[in-house]
Write an enzyme that holds these catalytic residues in place. Structure first.
Site, short mmCIF file in Angstrom:
data_model
loop_
_atom_site.label_atom_id
_atom_site.label_comp_id
_atom_site.label_asym_id
_atom_site.label_seq_id
_atom_site.Cartn_x
_atom_site.Cartn_y
_atom_site.Cartn_z
N HIS A 145 34.16 41.35 57.07
CA HIS A 145 34.42 42.23 56.12
C HIS A 145 33.29 43.52 55.85
CE1 HIS A 145 35.62 44.57 52.36
NE2 HIS A 145 36.80 43.83 52.30
N GLU A 171 45.83 42.77 57.65
CA GLU A 171 44.65 43.54 58.55
C GLU A 171 44.62 43.35 60.00
OE1 GLU A 171 40.59 46.16 57.82
OE2 GLU A 171 41.16 44.48 56.48
N MET A 220 36.40 35.24 46.28
CA MET A 220 37.02 36.32 45.39
C MET A 220 38.42 36.11 44.99
SD MET A 220 37.60 38.95 48.66
CE MET A 220 38.35 40.26 47.40
N ASP A 254 42.63 32.05 55.60
CA ASP A 254 43.28 32.92 55.83
C ASP A 254 43.60 33.99 54.36
OD1 ASP A 254 44.19 33.42 58.60
OD2 ASP A 254 45.53 31.80 58.32
N GLU A 303 43.20 40.04 54.74
CA GLU A 303 42.48 40.65 55.71
C GLU A 303 42.54 39.97 56.86
OE1 GLU A 303 41.15 39.97 52.54
OE2 GLU A 303 40.06 41.80 51.93
N LEU A 312 30.53 45.09 43.39
CA LEU A 312 31.37 45.33 44.66
C LEU A 312 31.58 46.71 44.80
CD1 LEU A 312 32.66 43.82 46.98
CD2 LEU A 312 34.85 43.80 45.61
N LEU A 320 39.32 43.69 40.77
CA LEU A 320 38.44 44.12 41.67
C LEU A 320 37.84 45.38 41.58
CD1 LEU A 320 38.03 43.05 44.90
CD2 LEU A 320 39.75 44.82 45.45
N ARG A 347 36.71 34.85 41.70
CA ARG A 347 35.98 36.33 40.83
C ARG A 347 37.26 37.17 40.44
NH1 ARG A 347 34.31 39.40 38.02
NH2 ARG A 347 32.48 40.59 38.33
N TYR A 348 38.33 37.31 41.01
CA TYR A 348 39.27 38.35 40.52
C TYR A 348 40.71 37.90 40.42
CZ TYR A 348 35.27 40.60 42.86
OH TYR A 348 34.16 41.35 43.30
#
Length: 361
Positions: free
Chosen positions: A232, A316, A44, A309, A312, A66, A60, A131-132
């Protein structure tokens, strides 16, 4: 674009039909002077600097695979702009950007060096395809064409398959080929590695990082430490339609626990829920509260669905849940992410080598 996949996955029918339209045979490149076989690391991505956060979020929120939204084309930029200041602050707290590009490049370069030892006489080059975030699908394809690439392996860096992650990345690759409107698509023969969540090398890399974290505790306490495997989460609408992600993550956890000798209590928990809709649970935060109520004070967090890493893990898990655990009186530690693990990088090379040998049969 021709494609062969040795590992089946549940994908949207239209994309799957198009992607399976042709089957590539990766012929041996006996001279290293020719164009390399591309190993394309798909993920991603993440903003490498704060100025890229809104661009990342817009892409995103624009991905209906998604996050399906009503009037997505118009709503996605609005949501991205609204969330940008908060997300910029989070990235600022972890150093000003995501390290996922750095780690993916390092993993890919290490993997291709080993591949050239495993398959002598051939030349390989790793490419990053996000992807983003940059480098996007179109940017990576252009780089590959400039290098003269004729054969490529789309190697998802999501070990467990989901239509929302690997599926979305493959669909984007297919869309790019369709936009070119050429008889042979992008002129590249493609094959796909789309899931590898129980590969022995991946399991070993996770297990070694967990063991290193458990070694921080006195020997008599180690078997009592609770392992929280955090992945996730997914919206239940995705889970309920049969997405295999949840079961494949559970299979990874089971394999890792078997390798560890099933000595510790453990739970599989889920993080990163967004919005009011139901998502797969229990949430990592709720699990920490539940453990505190049970009197469990020693917990190791294991990011079981990430290969490096990024926000997230660094924000998070380390900052948000770290603070929650402190308030709950829990001694919370985190197993290191796979990042530059030599065991993990060797696993990537073994997976790619086995795939190449398989499609040549």
């Amino acid at each position: 674009m021709m494609l062969h996949t040795t590992l089946r996955a549940a994908r949207p029918a239209s994309a799957a039909t198009s992607l399976r339209a042709g089957y590539a045979t990766l012929t041996a490149n006996t001279s290293r002077s020719g164009p390399p076989t591309a190993i394309v690391m798909m993920n991603m991505g993440g903003p490498s600097k704060l100025s890229e956060v809104q661009f990342f979020l817009t892409n995103l929120f624009s991905d209906s695979d998604l996050i399906p939204l009503p009037a997505q084309k118009w709503l996605a930029p609005i949501l991205a702009k609204r969330r940008t200041p908060k997300i910029e602050q989070q990235y600022d707290e972890i150093g000003g950007g995501s390290p996922i590009l750095k780690w993916t490049r390092e993993q890919g370069e290490g993997m291709t060096k080993i591949l050239e030892e495993l398959i002598p006489g051939e030349q390989f080059k790793s490419y990053v395809m996000f992807r983003y975030a940059h480098p996007l699908t179109s940017e990576t394809i252009e780089e590959m064409k400039q290098d003269g690439v004729k054969r490529a392996i789309a190697f998802t860096q999501y070990p467990q398959y989901s239509c929302s992650t690997t599926g979305s990345s493959l669909i984007e690759l297919w869309r790019h080929r369709e936009k070119m409107k050429l008889p042979n698509g992008d002129g590249i023969e493609w094959s796909v590695i789309d899931r590898w969540g129980t590969h022995p090398g991946l399991v070993e890399a996770f297990a070694q990082n967990i063991e290193a974290t458990l070694a921080q505790y006195p020997p008599e306490q180690r078997s009592k430490v609770v392992l929280l495997f955090s992945a996730h989460s997914l919206p239940m609408t995705v889970v309920d339609r049969g997405d295999p992600y949840v079961s494949e993550v559970a299979a990874t956890v089971s394999s890792v626990m078997h390798r560890l000798g099933n000595k510790n209590p453990y739970r599989l928990v889920w993080q990163s829920k967004v919005g009011p809709r139901a998502w797969m649970g229990p949430q990592t935060s709720a699990a920490l509260k539940g453990l505190a109520q049970l009197g469990e004070k020693k917990v190791v967090l294991v990011p079981i669905a990430f290969t490096s890493d990024h926000i997230e893990t660094l924000y998070e898990l380390d900052l948000e849940y770290g603070q929650e655990a402190k308030e709950l009186g829990i001694d919370l530690r985190r197993a290191e992410s796979l990042n530059g693990s030599p065991v993990f990088i060797r696993a990537l090379a073994d997976i790619a080598a086995d795939h190449i040998k398989g499609v040549r049969i």
